[in-house]
Design a protein around this motif. Structure first.
Motif, PDB file in Angstrom:
ATOM      1  N   GLU A 189      48.656  36.713  41.756  1.00 60.58           N
ATOM      2  CA  GLU A 189      47.437  36.650  40.938  1.00 60.58           C
ATOM      3  C   GLU A 189      47.113  37.978  40.263  1.00 60.58           C
ATOM      4  OE1 GLU A 189      46.212  37.977  45.024  1.00 60.58           O
ATOM      5  OE2 GLU A 189      47.518  36.396  44.231  1.00 60.58           O
ATOM      6  N   ARG A 190      47.698  39.078  40.755  1.00 59.86           N
ATOM      7  CA  ARG A 190      47.404  40.386  40.160  1.00 59.86           C
ATOM      8  C   ARG A 190      48.281  40.669  38.935  1.00 59.86           C
ATOM      9  NH1 ARG A 190      49.306  45.195  43.980  1.00 59.86           N
ATOM     10  NH2 ARG A 190      48.362  44.002  45.668  1.00 59.86           N
TER      11      ARG A 190
ATOM     12  N   HIS B  46      51.065  38.557  46.175  1.00 58.26           N
ATOM     13  CA  HIS B  46      49.836  38.430  45.383  1.00 58.26           C
ATOM     14  C   HIS B  46      50.179  38.269  43.900  1.00 58.26           C
ATOM     15  CE1 HIS B  46      47.284  39.354  48.795  1.00 58.26           C
ATOM     16  NE2 HIS B  46      48.075  40.376  49.078  1.00 58.26           N
TER      17      HIS B  46
ATOM     18  N   HIS C  24      49.375  31.986  38.021  1.00 61.86           N
ATOM     19  CA  HIS C  24      48.488  32.423  39.096  1.00 61.86           C
ATOM     20  C   HIS C  24      47.612  33.611  38.706  1.00 61.86           C
ATOM     21  CE1 HIS C  24      50.522  29.686  41.783  1.00 61.86           C
ATOM     22  NE2 HIS C  24      51.699  30.223  41.471  1.00 61.86           N
ATOM     23  N   THR C  25      47.658  34.058  37.470  1.00 64.04           N
ATOM     24  CA  THR C  25      46.893  35.243  37.061  1.00 64.04           C
ATOM     25  C   THR C  25      45.403  35.037  37.303  1.00 64.04           C
ATOM     26  OG1 THR C  25      48.529  35.743  35.348  1.00 64.04           O
ATOM     27  CG2 THR C  25      46.388  36.824  35.160  1.00 64.04           C
ATOM     28  N   SER C  26      44.780  36.020  37.937  1.00 62.16           N
ATOM     29  CA  SER C  26      43.350  35.922  38.254  1.00 62.16           C
ATOM     30  C   SER C  26      42.495  36.311  37.058  1.00 62.16           C
ATOM     31  CB  SER C  26      43.012  36.841  39.425  1.00 62.16           C
ATOM     32  OG  SER C  26      43.148  38.204  39.043  1.00 62.16           O
TER      33      SER C  26
END
Length: 717
Positions: free
Chosen positions: A464-465, A462, A488-490
């Motif tokens: 994105e976290r 993950h 990819h950071t959300s």
């Protein structure tokens, strides 16, 4: 006369501060006091400011009271403000809209004209400083004969010289005569240049005000005190003027200190010192004319316009550009810190203090953990001992920060901040271990100063976290945090990072995941180009002071010493690997780090810069004559050449950064450099300086900011 309005927008109609008058009977039958309340009719987020219409209203109100005083209708006049504010001075946006020297002169004259009525009222005049009083707001009070202050007033001060101006509504004349020339230098020069206004108790001790009362019954107590003054029951002693030799010695010593610290890089402090020098023997009228002239001259300088741009920029930084909707931020009830070194311990202390949540630090062995916890305890003890933290707050912080060697302790954390050594493999290992421990919604943050966060998260299930939250050292003092958006950071991770930063009372700037982000990329480039000149044959003394026209807070080698030569070398090497030979190699710096060589001498006096140690010249090789062929086969640079080399390199690099979309626009680079690298307000940051010195157009073929945004339109007058 300047101020603190906090909006960044196009010039707008004046937000008029009205002068509302009501009669108040003084206790004990001492007569009627006409109380003038300054109030713009808006809430506490919009401070009182004084523009042309507001000054005209104040003038009319005071003239009316002067007539009443002459007729015996009133025994005194008082002036106060709306809740939380006396006044924040002149609207800086209005000042920046001035287009001619004559307009600027009128700005000063109108303030003097209004405030002079407080001096010639014919009855005692009182300022009841119920809230923030900066610049012209404090000058309103200074022009009164007596002053009280509420214990909860946010700040008092004269910040003008830090904004490219001088106290232009009486402050430069009244302050030294009221509290003495030495203290006046602190009020008008030292504090503004450090952006450090006075608290009420400090203002009382300094002599800027005569009495302090608790906020709950401030006006009632002030009126009772004023009644005592009117009746002759309360006497306020005023000091004699300092002897001429003392006055002259302080002025001369201050001038020498200015030369050593800012080296003529900006005009406002020198103009203010000239006004202070003349304040002892000039008449009130002569002094106010001199203030008007100095103010008008400075309003029409690029330095002043750049200062206002920088002020507005840093104020608007509370609303970060590009930040996701704050509603996406995840709740934070427990924070983990990977590492227990100095940086990790500083972050832990700040998080506990500002977020008020439990914090756990984890390191590889008990000794390191105990050292980190020891730092927290000792720092808290110092803050409590100096009266800067309440004992009960200190006890809570110490109790809320725990240490462990077990990574499983992070399982219940909502956010875990990685703060280990700047080695990619190590950081990837840390994140891989964390992913197996923490919950699905836990945000993983890194405090990396230069490494790729995208690569750091590339092996995670993950990515994105993962988000960058880059603090600067020392964490408690440095106001900037670079929030880094990896590939990819959300939005949830970003929003959480921004929410945390806001609660930590820091200014966040959104930056892309590019090498060095903003501050380190540019600051290390500056240091690298200076060292490159030394490698080629420029003497270390010449290179060290070559950037003094920029007005940096310290010379280059002192900056190296502060950052740590090993850290500087590491980042320089890392940036060279990622970005190429725009970032120079330095065998001399490598040797300094390897040998642990000291690079600076002790400062010759308190607050003065630390000069480079000339002994390190031997590390780089013999200094060669300027203009001769250097060791790299290029001419040896003199001071001007070093400065030109640095500014050219900075311009090139900023061009690349904007092409790479590292930040939303050039203003965000300025915000980073002002708050993260100490780039002076008088420069406006880096991009206005490059614009007005011609580097932007010479190197990039275009300005970085529109004409007039941070300079006098069309050039300096």
């Amino acid at each position: 006369m300047t101020d603190t309005t906090t909006e960044t927008r196009e010039p707008r109609a004046e937000r008029v501060t009205h002068s509302l008058v009501r009669d108040v009977e003084l206790p004990g039958g001492r007569g009627t006091l006409a109380l003038v309340t300054l109030d713009n009719g808006l809430d506490h987020t919009k401070p009182n400011t004084l523009g042309p219409q507001g000054l005209a209203e104040l003038t009319a109100a005071l003239r009316s009271q002067q007539e009443r005083a002459a007729g015996g209708e009133i025994a005194a006049v008082g002036i106060t403000g709306k809740p939380y504010f006396l006044a924040a001075g002149a609207d800086l946006l209005g000042v920046s809209a001035v287009t001619s020297h004559d307009q600027a002169l009128e700005l000063g004259r109108s303030g003097h004209g209004a405030f002079e009525l407080l001096h010639t009222m014919g009855v005692p005049t009182f300022a009841f400083v119920n809230g923030l009083a900066l610049g012209g707001g404090l000058e309103v009070a200074l022009n009164c004969q007596y002053r009280t202050v509420a214990s909860d007033a946010a700040a008092l001060g004269l910040p003008e010289t830090g904004l490219g101006l001088v106290p232009g509504w009486g402050g430069a004349y009244l302050v030294p005569r009221l509290i003495g020339i030495e203290k006046a230098v602190d009020v008008i020069l030292t504090r503004p240049m450090a952006n450090k206004p006075f608290k009420p108790a400090e203002a009382l001790e300094m002599g800027l005000v005569d009495a302090q009362f608790e906020a709950a019954d401030f006006l009632e107590r002030s009126l009772a005190w004023a009644a005592g003054v009117v009746a002759g029951e309360v006497t306020v002693e005023r000091r004699e003027l300092d002897p001429q030799p003392v006055w002259d010695a302080v002025v001369q010593g201050t001038r020498e200190r200015l030369d050593a610290v800012i080296n003529g890089s900006r005009p406002a402090p020198y103009r203010a010192l000239d006004l202070l020098a003349g304040a002892r023997d000039a008449s009130r009228e002569e002094a106010f004319v001199a203030e008007d002239e100095a103010l008008a001259d400075l309003v029409m300088t690029d330095e002043m316009r750049s200062s206002v741009y920088a002020f507005q920029l840093t104020s608007s930084g509370k609303k970060p550009k590009g930040a996701p909707d704050k509603s996406l931020a995840k709740p934070v009830t427990r924070v983990g810190i990977v590492g227990a070194g100095l940086m990790a311990a500083q972050i832990a202390l700040l998080v506990s203090q500002r977020l008020g949540v439990p914090v756990v630090m984890r390191d590889l062995d008990t000794e390191r953990v105990e050292k980190g916890l020891g730092y927290v305890r000792s720092t808290v003890e110092k803050l409590v001992g100096r009266g800067r933290m309440k004992p009960e707050v200190g006890d809570r912080i110490v109790a809320s920060i725990s240490g462990t060697t077990e990574i499983s302790e992070f399982a219940s954390c909502d956010v875990v901040v990685e703060a280990v050594t700047e080695v990619m493999g190590l950081k990837k290992k840390v994140f891989a271990e964390l992913e197996e421990i923490v919950g699905e919604d836990t945000i993983l943050a890194t405090n990396t100063s230069a490494l790729s966060i995208t690569e750091m998260a590339s092996d995670l299930r993950h990515p994105e976290r993962v988000v960058g939250i880059h603090f600067f050292n020392p964490v408690a003092q440095m106001p900037l945090v670079e929030v880094v958006n990896a590939e990819h950071t959300s939005d949830e991770a970003l929003a959480t990072a921004f929410a945390i930063t806001k609660k930590l009372r820091k200014t966040a700037v959104l930056v892309a995941d590019r090498p060095g982000f903003v501050v380190n990329r540019l600051l290390v480039l500056v240091m690298g180009k200076v060292v490159e000149a030394v490698e080629n044959g420029t003497s270390v003394e010449v290179a060290d002071t070559a950037l003094s026209p920029l007005g940096f807070p310290m010379p280059t080698f002192e900056l190296f010493d502060l950052v740590g030569p090993a850290v500087g070398l590491h980042v320089l090497t890392s940036l060279r690997e990622d970005l190429g030979d725009r970032f120079p190699q330095s065998p001399g710096l490598e040797k300094i780090v390897a040998d642990g060589t000291r690079v600076v001498q002790d400062a010759p006096g308190r607050g003065l810069p630390k000069p480079v140690d000339p002994a390190i010249q031997s590390v780089f090789g013999e200094a060669l004559p300027a203009g001769s062929e250097g060791r790299a086969g290029t001419p040896v640079l003199d001071a001007d050449g070093v400065l030109d080399s640095v500014l050219t390199a900075l311009t090139v690099e900023i061009g690349h950064m904007l092409e790479e979309n590292v930040v939303a626009d050039p203003s965000q680079i300025d915000l980073c450099m002002i708050l993260g690298a100490g780039w002076g307000f008088h420069t406006g940051g880096i991009t206005p300086y490059l614009d007005r010195t011609g580097y932007s157009e010479k190197v990039l073929g275009r300005r970085l900011l529109p004409d007039g945004v941070a300079n006098v339109p069309g050039g300096s007058a």
